[in-house]
Design a protein around this motif. Structure first.
Motif, PDB file in Angstrom:
ATOM      1  N   LEU A  10       1.130  -1.402  -0.543  1.00  0.00           N
ATOM      2  CA  LEU A  10      -0.195   0.058   0.046  1.00  0.00           C
ATOM      3  C   LEU A  10       0.904   1.522  -0.075  1.00  0.00           C
ATOM      4  CD1 LEU A  10      -3.022   0.731  -0.136  1.00  0.00           C
ATOM      5  CD2 LEU A  10      -2.411   0.797   2.719  1.00  0.00           C
ATOM      6  N   CYS A  11       0.941   1.707  -1.020  1.00  0.00           N
ATOM      7  CA  CYS A  11       1.856   3.433  -1.312  1.00  0.00           C
ATOM      8  C   CYS A  11       1.091   4.904  -1.033  1.00  0.00           C
ATOM      9  CB  CYS A  11       2.406   3.581  -2.466  1.00  0.00           C
ATOM     10  SG  CYS A  11       3.589   1.782  -2.915  1.00  0.00           S
ATOM     11  N   ARG A  12       1.372   4.915  -0.387  1.00  0.00           N
ATOM     12  CA  ARG A  12       0.792   6.152   0.325  1.00  0.00           C
ATOM     13  C   ARG A  12       1.992   7.743  -0.671  1.00  0.00           C
ATOM     14  NH1 ARG A  12      -1.111   3.562   4.809  1.00  0.00           N
ATOM     15  NH2 ARG A  12      -2.663   3.393   5.326  1.00  0.00           N
ATOM     16  N   MET A  13       0.820   8.324  -0.885  1.00  0.00           N
ATOM     17  CA  MET A  13       2.164   9.609  -1.346  1.00  0.00           C
ATOM     18  C   MET A  13       1.321  10.652  -1.602  1.00  0.00           C
ATOM     19  SD  MET A  13       2.748   7.482  -5.099  1.00  0.00           S
ATOM     20  CE  MET A  13       1.416   6.636  -4.923  1.00  0.00           C
ATOM     21  N   LEU A  14       1.995  11.423  -0.966  1.00  0.00           N
ATOM     22  CA  LEU A  14       2.043  13.166  -0.846  1.00  0.00           C
ATOM     23  C   LEU A  14       2.256  13.824  -2.641  1.00  0.00           C
ATOM     24  CD1 LEU A  14       2.090  14.338   2.809  1.00  0.00           C
ATOM     25  CD2 LEU A  14      -0.150  13.490   1.765  1.00  0.00           C
ATOM     26  N   LYS A  15       1.306  14.999  -3.275  1.00  0.00           N
ATOM     27  CA  LYS A  15       2.017  15.618  -4.280  1.00  0.00           C
ATOM     28  C   LYS A  15       2.804  16.556  -3.788  1.00  0.00           C
ATOM     29  CE  LYS A  15      -1.016  15.923  -7.767  1.00  0.00           C
ATOM     30  NZ  LYS A  15      -2.306  16.640  -8.452  1.00  0.00           N
ATOM     31  N   TYR A  20       4.123  13.613  -9.235  1.00  0.00           N
ATOM     32  CA  TYR A  20       3.712  11.892  -7.069  1.00  0.00           C
ATOM     33  C   TYR A  20       4.968  11.540  -7.895  1.00  0.00           C
ATOM     34  CZ  TYR A  20      -1.044  11.969  -5.741  1.00  0.00           C
ATOM     35  OH  TYR A  20      -2.162  12.779  -5.598  1.00  0.00           O
ATOM     36  N   GLY A  21       5.722  12.075  -9.378  1.00  0.00           N
ATOM     37  CA  GLY A  21       6.865  11.238  -9.552  1.00  0.00           C
ATOM     38  C   GLY A  21       6.756  10.156 -10.295  1.00  0.00           C
ATOM     39  N   GLN A  33      -3.429  -1.832 -15.651  1.00  0.00           N
ATOM     40  CA  GLN A  33      -2.873  -0.847 -15.589  1.00  0.00           C
ATOM     41  C   GLN A  33      -1.697  -0.755 -14.520  1.00  0.00           C
ATOM     42  OE1 GLN A  33      -3.591   2.002 -17.555  1.00  0.00           O
ATOM     43  NE2 GLN A  33      -5.359   0.423 -18.115  1.00  0.00           N
ATOM     44  N   PHE A  34      -0.034  -0.891 -15.668  1.00  0.00           N
ATOM     45  CA  PHE A  34       1.050  -0.933 -14.599  1.00  0.00           C
ATOM     46  C   PHE A  34       1.783   0.293 -14.041  1.00  0.00           C
ATOM     47  CE2 PHE A  34      -0.341  -4.616 -17.120  1.00  0.00           C
ATOM     48  CZ  PHE A  34      -0.111  -5.410 -16.230  1.00  0.00           C
ATOM     49  N   ILE A  35       2.854   0.274 -13.330  1.00  0.00           N
ATOM     50  CA  ILE A  35       4.245   1.372 -13.449  1.00  0.00           C
ATOM     51  C   ILE A  35       4.972   1.015 -14.098  1.00  0.00           C
ATOM     52  CG2 ILE A  35       4.726   3.103 -11.607  1.00  0.00           C
ATOM     53  CD1 ILE A  35       2.206   2.870 -10.975  1.00  0.00           C
ATOM     54  N   ARG A  36       5.327   2.745 -15.538  1.00  0.00           N
ATOM     55  CA  ARG A  36       6.077   2.418 -15.976  1.00  0.00           C
ATOM     56  C   ARG A  36       7.506   3.035 -15.421  1.00  0.00           C
ATOM     57  NH1 ARG A  36       8.005   5.206 -20.071  1.00  0.00           N
ATOM     58  NH2 ARG A  36       7.056   7.091 -19.895  1.00  0.00           N
ATOM     59  N   LYS A  37       7.448   3.538 -14.739  1.00  0.00           N
ATOM     60  CA  LYS A  37       8.640   4.591 -14.542  1.00  0.00           C
ATOM     61  C   LYS A  37       8.519   5.194 -12.949  1.00  0.00           C
ATOM     62  CE  LYS A  37      11.563   7.727 -15.134  1.00  0.00           C
ATOM     63  NZ  LYS A  37      11.905   9.188 -16.784  1.00  0.00           N
ATOM     64  N   VAL A  38       8.784   4.845 -12.226  1.00  0.00           N
ATOM     65  CA  VAL A  38       9.556   5.729 -10.925  1.00  0.00           C
ATOM     66  C   VAL A  38      10.491   6.926 -10.828  1.00  0.00           C
ATOM     67  CG1 VAL A  38       9.379   5.388  -8.137  1.00  0.00           C
ATOM     68  CG2 VAL A  38       7.776   4.663  -9.634  1.00  0.00           C
ATOM     69  N   ARG A 144      -0.336   0.663 -24.951  1.00  0.00           N
ATOM     70  CA  ARG A 144      -1.408   1.110 -25.680  1.00  0.00           C
ATOM     71  C   ARG A 144      -2.111   2.428 -24.895  1.00  0.00           C
ATOM     72  NH1 ARG A 144      -5.453  -3.225 -23.550  1.00  0.00           N
ATOM     73  NH2 ARG A 144      -5.217  -2.246 -21.906  1.00  0.00           N
ATOM     74  N   HIS A 145      -1.513   2.585 -23.577  1.00  0.00           N
ATOM     75  CA  HIS A 145      -1.903   4.126 -23.152  1.00  0.00           C
ATOM     76  C   HIS A 145      -0.939   4.370 -21.896  1.00  0.00           C
ATOM     77  CE1 HIS A 145      -6.239   4.004 -24.915  1.00  0.00           C
ATOM     78  NE2 HIS A 145      -6.147   2.968 -24.716  1.00  0.00           N
ATOM     79  N   SER A 146      -0.983   5.444 -21.696  1.00  0.00           N
ATOM     80  CA  SER A 146      -0.022   6.405 -20.258  1.00  0.00           C
ATOM     81  C   SER A 146       0.137   7.493 -20.241  1.00  0.00           C
ATOM     82  CB  SER A 146       1.869   6.094 -21.151  1.00  0.00           C
ATOM     83  OG  SER A 146       1.832   6.969 -21.992  1.00  0.00           O
ATOM     84  N   HIS A 147       0.202   7.278 -18.795  1.00  0.00           N
ATOM     85  CA  HIS A 147      -0.219   9.038 -18.590  1.00  0.00           C
ATOM     86  C   HIS A 147       0.834   9.144 -17.348  1.00  0.00           C
ATOM     87  CE1 HIS A 147      -2.412  12.176 -17.580  1.00  0.00           C
ATOM     88  NE2 HIS A 147      -2.168  11.919 -16.357  1.00  0.00           N
ATOM     89  N   SER A 148       1.850  10.539 -17.218  1.00  0.00           N
ATOM     90  CA  SER A 148       2.989  10.513 -16.311  1.00  0.00           C
ATOM     91  C   SER A 148       1.916  11.604 -15.223  1.00  0.00           C
ATOM     92  CB  SER A 148       3.288  11.076 -17.177  1.00  0.00           C
ATOM     93  OG  SER A 148       4.439  11.802 -16.152  1.00  0.00           O
ATOM     94  N   PHE A 149       2.173  10.847 -13.923  1.00  0.00           N
ATOM     95  CA  PHE A 149       2.348  11.704 -12.857  1.00  0.00           C
ATOM     96  C   PHE A 149       3.067  12.597 -11.999  1.00  0.00           C
ATOM     97  CE2 PHE A 149      -0.994   8.610 -13.338  1.00  0.00           C
ATOM     98  CZ  PHE A 149      -2.007   9.727 -12.903  1.00  0.00           C
ATOM     99  N   SER A 150       4.205  13.313 -12.825  1.00  0.00           N
ATOM    100  CA  SER A 150       5.574  13.972 -12.695  1.00  0.00           C
ATOM    101  C   SER A 150       5.640  14.435 -14.342  1.00  0.00           C
ATOM    102  CB  SER A 150       6.241  12.922 -12.838  1.00  0.00           C
ATOM    103  OG  SER A 150       7.645  13.090 -12.373  1.00  0.00           O
ATOM    104  N   SER A 151       6.056  16.135 -13.394  1.00  0.00           N
ATOM    105  CA  SER A 151       6.555  17.215 -14.658  1.00  0.00           C
ATOM    106  C   SER A 151       7.947  16.664 -14.403  1.00  0.00           C
ATOM    107  CB  SER A 151       6.489  18.436 -14.034  1.00  0.00           C
ATOM    108  OG  SER A 151       6.553  18.760 -12.973  1.00  0.00           O
ATOM    109  N   HIS A 152       8.850  15.485 -14.610  1.00  0.00           N
ATOM    110  CA  HIS A 152      10.477  15.966 -14.187  1.00  0.00           C
ATOM    111  C   HIS A 152      10.735  15.657 -15.414  1.00  0.00           C
ATOM    112  CE1 HIS A 152      11.639  16.635 -10.393  1.00  0.00           C
ATOM    113  NE2 HIS A 152      10.912  15.732 -10.162  1.00  0.00           N
ATOM    114  N   GLY A 153      11.620  15.456 -15.920  1.00  0.00           N
ATOM    115  CA  GLY A 153      12.802  14.996 -17.151  1.00  0.00           C
ATOM    116  C   GLY A 153      11.716  15.308 -18.307  1.00  0.00           C
TER     117      GLY A 153
END
Length: 333
Positions: A10-15, A20-21, A33-38, A144-153
């Protein structure tokens, strides 16, 4: 890992200021749905999220049967924080073998075995490969689909748009090597970054899963065999300079018919052609074609001439590998 130690997380994150990164994606032929990158040093990494994890619940809601868009909206529903229940591949396969549904209760109490439901045969894949808890893009599976919850990189231009340019990653070997896995596939030519170990020299240098390798230590390797590229990387004992492009940048350069170079990584990005002339990145209008005002366009710009010379050089590449001979080859660094 021993089976009795396998359980969801269980991963709890504060933006944070940069989100979130993490990057979420779905694949053709795979449900969920999978985590592609952290991102290194991000709230997601601090919360224990890992590349390759499958998302089971978002803020207490099971999302296993939901679309990519629906899962994204659930994550965005709570503005500054999110709670993700995830499983790595080994735990996911173990739960499937027991025919159990993953729940938050398993995070605290572990996976309780039912005497009536013995686990099915082992977790190894047919080819005997050991899975690592990182992104696996082998076997030709397509994103197929991807979404980034980060503005890094990603660098942005003055209009706030992402600059599509290659990245030059300077890696210095650590005690465990560079920390990335290089592979090639039968379905497409080229050498690709399969996975990047967290907090490794490769991760710190900005190398990312799915990057395509263009140059090694200043030498273009696009037409070389896997073993030849590996030799180039190993030619320097303790460091390597890799020029790479992410899938979006790769597609952009291919549409332009331009080979990415180290010069492009400094922000000198080629622009689409308009009426036979390239648009300049900095909007400089002082350097005009001497015949432009008369309505004629007779002389090429310096940038056009330079790209033509570079294109001629690229044609002199080594012959490509016969991709029918091997389904996939990869190397760890």
């Amino acid at each position: 890992m021993a089976k009795d130690q396998l359980k969801p997380r269980l991963c709890r994150m504060l933006k944070g200021e940069s989100g979130y990164g993490f990057h979420l994606h779905g694949e053709k032929g795979k449900s969920g749905q999978f985590i592609r990158k952290v991102e290194p040093g991000s709230p997601a990494e601090a919360a224990g999220l890992r590349a390759g994890d499958r998302v089971v619940e978002v803020n207490g809601h099971n999302v296993e049967q939901e679309t990519h868009h629906q899962v994204v909206q659930r994550i965005k529903a709570v503005e500054t924080e999110t709670r993700l229940l995830v499983v790595d591949k080994e735990t996911d396969e173990y739960l499937c073998s027991l025919r159990l549904t993953c729940t938050e209760d398993m995070v605290h109490n572990g996976i309780l075995l039912s005497p009536a439901l013995p686990p099915t045969k082992g977790l190894a894949s047919d080819n005997g490969e050991v899975w690592k808890p990182q992104l696996d893009v082998s076997g030709g599976s397509l994103q197929r689909h991807s979404h980034s919850f980060s503005s890094h990189g990603s660098r942005k231009d003055l209009n706030g748009q992402k600059e599509l340019c290659p990245r030059l990653c300077h890696l210095k070997k650590g005690p465990n090597g560079y920390g990335f896995n290089l592979h090639s596939e039968k379905s497409r030519p080229g050498q690709f970054i399969r996975s990047v170990d967290p907090d490794s020299p490769a991760s710190r240098a900005g190398l990312r899963p799915q990057d395509r390798l263009v140059e090694v230590n200043g030498i273009n390797v696009e037409g070389l065999r896997h073993s030849e590229v590996v030799s180039h990387i190993k030619s320097r004992e303790s460091e390597a300079r890799l020029l790479v492009v992410d899938p979006e940048t790769d597609e952009y350069f291919k549409k332009l018919g331009v080979t990415p170079t180290e010069e492009h990584s400094k922000g000198v990005v080629p622009q689409p052609m308009t009426n036979g002339s390239a648009q300049t990145q900095d909007g400089d209008t002082d350097k005009k074609d001497p015949f432009e005002e008369s309505g004629l366009s007779l002389s090429p710009t310096a940038a056009e001439a330079k790209e033509k010379v570079r294109a001629k050089r690229v044609k002199k590449r080594a012959p490509q590998m016969d991709w029918n001979k091997k389904r996939e080859i990869f190397s760890n660094f």
